[in-house]
Design an enzyme around this catalytic site. Structure first.
Site, PDB file in Angstrom:
ATOM      1  N   CYS A   1       0.741  -1.176   0.035  1.00 16.82           N
ATOM      2  CA  CYS A   1       0.014  -0.012  -0.089  1.00 16.82           C
ATOM      3  C   CYS A   1       0.890   1.223  -0.028  1.00 16.82           C
ATOM      4  O   CYS A   1       1.651   1.491  -0.903  1.00 16.82           O
ATOM      5  CB  CYS A   1      -0.964  -0.080   1.090  1.00 16.82           C
ATOM      6  SG  CYS A   1      -2.486   1.099   0.846  1.00 16.82           S
ATOM      7  N   HIS A   2       0.955   2.097   1.022  1.00 20.82           N
ATOM      8  CA  HIS A   2       1.720   3.538   1.205  1.00 20.82           C
ATOM      9  C   HIS A   2       2.964   3.013   1.703  1.00 20.82           C
ATOM     10  O   HIS A   2       3.912   3.959   1.967  1.00 20.82           O
ATOM     11  CB  HIS A   2       0.922   4.282   1.957  1.00 20.82           C
ATOM     12  CG  HIS A   2      -0.424   4.861   1.555  1.00 20.82           C
ATOM     13  ND1 HIS A   2      -1.672   4.260   1.357  1.00 20.82           N
ATOM     14  CD2 HIS A   2      -0.388   6.130   0.897  1.00 20.82           C
ATOM     15  CE1 HIS A   2      -2.545   5.057   0.816  1.00 20.82           C
ATOM     16  NE2 HIS A   2      -1.796   6.146   0.494  1.00 20.82           N
TER      17      HIS A   2
END
Length: 184
Positions: free
Chosen positions: A113-114
């Site tokens: 994800c991030h």
């Protein structure tokens, strides 16, 4: 799958606040089910507040600080996402150095994800194929990565194996490839 990791200790690096809970708990369970020992590392010892997107969820206890550990203590590293989590980590010199040390030691790293924001700050994505949440794409490209939009990417074209995924929906594939890399 119960013994693939044969007791290997795996670091999960998170900030004291902002980690996406499912991106911590699902890989954690996968490591345990594969016979590994996950260990929660943060920028400081103590409570870690996880989130379900923007809503506070459960808390977890970090028993180690990034200041007090090194890649030599672990067989691999997992970097869960969440928007605030990697943004906090990338501002912490010890967390960035801890992350970079896995690349320098040739040990596997899995990120979702991030989470790759921490990799950008550690300057370890140049020339590597990775994926991420779409909003991190430009940062990764600007840092020299080859970004692709795929469920899971396994890149062995560097000093270590790097496993990356985009989002919580990718967790089943991410966890499978993560265990393969950690079992290495």
């Amino acid at each position: 799958m119960a013994t693939e990791l044969n007791g290997k200790k795996i670091a999960f690096l998170v900030a004291p606040e902002g980690v996406e809970q499912v991106e911590l708990t699902e890989p954690w369970k996968a490591v345990e089910q594969a016979g590994g020992t996950p260990e929660l590392v943060s920028t400081e010892v103590g409570k870690v507040q996880a989130f379900n997107h923007l809503t506070p969820a459960d808390t977890f206890e970090a028993e180690k600080s990034a200041d007090d550990v090194s890649a030599t203590d672990y067989a691999g590293l997992v970097l869960p996402g969440g928007v605030a989590n990697p943004d906090i980590l990338r501002m912490n010199a010890a967390a960035v150095a801890f992350t970079k040390s896995f690349f320098e030691a040739g040990k596997p790293v899995a990120v979702i994800c991030h989470g790759p924001w921490t990799l950008v700050e550690a300057d370890v994505v140049r020339g590597r194929m990775v994926t991420s949440w779409p909003s991190v794409k430009t940062d990764l490209i600007n840092a020299g990565a080859n970004w692709v939009d795929e469920e899971v990417v396994v890149c062995s074209g560097g000093p270590n194996t790097l496993v990356s995924s985009r989002k919580p929906d990718d967790l089943p594939a991410f966890c499978d490839k993560m265990i393969d890399a950690l079992a290495g």
